[in-house]
Scaffold this active site. Structure first.
Site, PDB file in Angstrom:
ATOM      1  N   GLY A  91      -2.638 122.383 -41.727  1.00  0.00           N
ATOM      2  CA  GLY A  91      -1.771 121.209 -42.108  1.00  0.00           C
ATOM      3  C   GLY A  91      -1.900 120.804 -43.400  1.00  0.00           C
ATOM      4  N   TYR A  92      -1.196 119.931 -43.762  1.00  0.00           N
ATOM      5  CA  TYR A  92      -0.889 119.733 -45.391  1.00  0.00           C
ATOM      6  C   TYR A  92      -1.183 118.217 -45.363  1.00  0.00           C
ATOM      7  CZ  TYR A  92       0.586 124.169 -46.393  1.00  0.00           C
ATOM      8  OH  TYR A  92       0.862 125.657 -46.500  1.00  0.00           O
ATOM      9  N   LEU A  93      -2.468 117.805 -46.308  1.00  0.00           N
ATOM     10  CA  LEU A  93      -2.635 116.554 -46.724  1.00  0.00           C
ATOM     11  C   LEU A  93      -1.661 116.227 -47.968  1.00  0.00           C
ATOM     12  CD1 LEU A  93      -6.499 116.882 -47.133  1.00  0.00           C
ATOM     13  CD2 LEU A  93      -5.268 115.644 -45.606  1.00  0.00           C
TER      14      LEU A  93
END
Length: 157
Positions: A29-31
């Site tokens: 996932g991407y912060l």
């Protein structure tokens, strides 16, 4: 600073599966998925990493990359904080002469997409191209994982 230099291709057939010496599941996932910088959290089997990537060069061949291992428990907690959309894929490792190809077979919202990447030691280095490689998509931002969380492959026209 560390820079990655890589070329990316679509994949024409599943021959790579027979040629692979290893495969594993990746969830990420991407912060932050801003085009100028992204921060990724990745779990790969029994390992986890946090990665910062910079903006790609104009031709898409190179960009800054910083990656550090983190505890899996931390990665699982960080994944809960990520932007909407997750990347789920099986990565196959295929050695072709002196070049390591990483072939990603995507699942979920990106099911049906299969891409291969090869890292190079310089932008002028020419890899050996296996028969199962298709069109080169280096620099096409639609194929960046950070883009695939926002506009998944299943939504392409």
């Amino acid at each position: 600073m560390a820079y990655e230099i890589e070329r990316k291709f679509l994949v024409l057939s599943e021959i790579y599966k027979k040629e692979a010496y290893a495969s594993f599941i990746i969830e990420q996932g991407y912060l932050n998925s801003h085009p100028a910088r992204s921060v990724r959290v990745r779990i790969k089997e029994n390992e986890a990493f946090i990665t910062v990537k910079g903006k790609s060069s104009e031709d898409g061949l190179s960009r800054f990359e910083w990656e550090k291992p983190i505890a899996i428990t931390d990665a699982k907690e960080l994944l809960k904080l990520c932007e909407p959309g997750k990347i789920q894929k099986r990565r196959y490792l295929v050695q072709v002469a002196d070049f390591l190809y990483e072939v990603d077979e995507f699942f979920g919202d990106n099911n049906g997409l299969v891409v291969a990447e090869v890292e190079l030691s310089s932008e002028k280095e020419q890899p050996v191209y296996p028969d199962w490689l298709g069109k080169e998509v280096t620099g096409d931002t639609r194929f960046y994982n950070a883009s695939l969380i926002k506009k998944p492959y299943r939504n392409w026209e």
